[in-house]
Enzyme design. Structure first.
Site, PDB file in Angstrom:
ATOM      1  N   TYR A   1       0.779  -1.231   0.000  1.00  0.00           N
ATOM      2  CA  TYR A   1       0.000   0.000   0.000  1.00  0.00           C
ATOM      3  C   TYR A   1       0.813   1.286   0.000  1.00  0.00           C
ATOM      4  O   TYR A   1       0.279   2.353  -0.296  1.00  0.00           O
ATOM      5  CB  TYR A   1      -0.990  -0.026   1.169  1.00  0.00           C
ATOM      6  CG  TYR A   1      -2.027  -1.103   0.976  1.00  0.00           C
ATOM      7  CD1 TYR A   1      -3.104  -0.891   0.128  1.00  0.00           C
ATOM      8  CD2 TYR A   1      -1.894  -2.342   1.580  1.00  0.00           C
ATOM      9  CE1 TYR A   1      -4.048  -1.882  -0.094  1.00  0.00           C
ATOM     10  CE2 TYR A   1      -2.831  -3.347   1.367  1.00  0.00           C
ATOM     11  CZ  TYR A   1      -3.908  -3.116   0.526  1.00  0.00           C
ATOM     12  OH  TYR A   1      -4.831  -4.095   0.297  1.00  0.00           O
TER      13      TYR A   1
ATOM     14  N   PHE B   1     -11.567  -4.037  10.670  1.00  0.00           N
ATOM     15  CA  PHE B   1     -12.600  -3.926   9.625  1.00  0.00           C
ATOM     16  C   PHE B   1     -12.075  -4.511   8.331  1.00  0.00           C
ATOM     17  O   PHE B   1     -10.892  -4.793   8.213  1.00  0.00           O
ATOM     18  CB  PHE B   1     -13.025  -2.457   9.427  1.00  0.00           C
ATOM     19  CG  PHE B   1     -11.900  -1.506   9.130  1.00  0.00           C
ATOM     20  CD1 PHE B   1     -11.500  -1.269   7.810  1.00  0.00           C
ATOM     21  CD2 PHE B   1     -11.230  -0.836  10.142  1.00  0.00           C
ATOM     22  CE1 PHE B   1     -10.468  -0.391   7.518  1.00  0.00           C
ATOM     23  CE2 PHE B   1     -10.205   0.053   9.868  1.00  0.00           C
ATOM     24  CZ  PHE B   1      -9.822   0.269   8.561  1.00  0.00           C
TER      25      PHE B   1
END
Length: 404
Positions: free
Chosen positions: A123, A404
């Site tokens: 990322y 999450f």
């Protein structure tokens, strides 16, 4: 090169897209019961999928949250389920998906996107930076005793099945986002990450109540047998999934409760704040062993100017940052940071950095001087590093505390 398009999936395409990503992440596709929950937890209007003709080959989704930053909060996108089919990787699919998603975040007025990275090497090239770290702690219950001087500020009770579904979400909302890096939890999050696991994995929930009868902390946990054929009497481990406390007294009370559970030999606390003092409240601090320190929340600033304007700064002389952002070039440029706020400027830069490094600085988790020392910030004026440390410092280390 694979020919593909990135677009919103039609309703009938959403589940096949999710199944593709589940397999890419080495998980089984959702069952009918899981999909009934997931389809609302991961909204269609926040889903992007990559298609080869009509066949899905990748997907990314997000949920709208608020992200706590020093002195305030910002709208953000909580990114999840990023994946590409195993035979279509390294062909630009993830790049197209994430770039589309980041630009959408900016257009929605969300100056940040956040995620938990399945792989730490992916990322950074999209402008995400490690903004908080966590520690995983193993407590040897057979050697752990709470110090006698740890104050008792209340009591702990186990919740009924009905209370376990409602009270934690009320408590989390009431406690608020009291650390940089924390995020709000919507109904979809609670249905998927709390209610579902209570049913599936038989988690228990305990709540701390202060002497005035006010609930001020909760812990979600489950016992797991450590017994094997060779060691049938190894005892139980308590796996702590979710623990939040409004104050140090509530935190100590929840520790005291976990240490009191019979038949337990290990307590395993995952993803705890770096500064959480569980070892220091024990008579034998070595009974709490840090098993790992890991990256946790990754942040990507999609609108640097708006993100800068949404937080407060410490007391120091101004610093001019020259920010580089190849993927969202609108962010590139110089920003003057002062105790009064941030603004675009044409003044000479004191410090130069890429947008992923800016994300590491933004929540106060990493001092500018540390980042410069490892080559991530270039200092035209070395004295500016001390000023930047003071400007961006957070009173407490950032911590998300929500998976999450």
């Amino acid at each position: 090169m694979t020919e593909f398009t990135v677009r919103r999936p039609e309703e009938h395409e959403r589940r096949p897209a999710q199944s593709t990503v589940a397999r890419a992440l080495h998980s089984p596709p959702f069952t009918d019961e899981q999909w009934a929950i997931a389809r609302d937890a991961f909204p269609a209007e926040r889903t992007w999928a990559a298609f080869e003709d009509t066949r899905p080959i990748g997907m990314t989704v997000s949920a709208a949250v608020d992200l706590a930053v020093p002195g305030g909060r910002v709208p953000a996108a909580a990114v999840a389920w990023v994946g590409v089919r195993a035979d279509r990787t390294r062909r630009g699919v993830v790049s197209a998906l994430l770039t589309t998603q980041l630009r959408e975040c900016r257009e929605r007025g969300e100056p940040a996107a956040v995620l938990h990275a399945s792989e730490a090497t992916i990322y950074g090239r999209f402008g995400y930076g490690v903004s908080s770290q966590v520690k995983h702690v193993m407590v040897d219950r057979t050697r752990a005793r709470l110090r006698a001087d740890v104050p008792v500020t209340g009591s702990v009770r186990l919740l009924s099945e009905a209370e376990a579904r409602t009270l934690p979400r009320e408590l989390y909302a009431r406690m608020g986002l009291h650390r940089p890096g924390m995020i709000t939890r919507g109904d979809g999050w609670w249905r998927w990450n709390h209610d579902r696991v209570l049913d599936r994995d038989e988690y228990l929930v305990a709540v701390h109540q202060d002497h005035q009868g006010v609930d001020d902390g909760f812990v979600t946990y489950r016992p797991r047998s450590l017994g094997t054929f060779e060691q049938p009497a190894a005892g139980e481990a308590l796996d702590v999934r979710d623990l939040h406390a409004a104050n140090p007294g509530a935190l100590a009370g929840l520790y005291r409760f976990l240490l009191s559970v019979d038949l337990v030999t290990k307590i395993r606390l995952k993803s705890r704040p770096i500064d959480e003092p569980i070892d220091l409240v024990l008579e034998n601090p070595r009974a709490a062993e840090v098993m790992a320190i890991q990256d946790h929340l990754w942040v990507r600033l999609t609108d640097v100017a708006q993100a800068f304007a949404s937080r407060t700064y410490g007391h120091a002389e101004p610093v001019v940052l020259d920010v580089r952002d190849a993927r969202l070039p609108e962010n590139a440029g110089r920003y003057r940071i002062s105790p009064q706020g941030a603004e675009r400027t044409e003044a000479d830069a004191d410090l130069e950095l890429d947008v992923d490094t800016l994300a590491m600085l933004y929540l106060g988790g990493f001092p500018a001087s540390t980042l410069a020392g490892i080559g991530r910030i270039q200092a035209r004026d070395p004295e500016a590093l001390t000023r930047a440390d003071a400007l961006f410092r957070s009173a407490t280390p950032p911590w998300c505390g929500t998976d999450f």
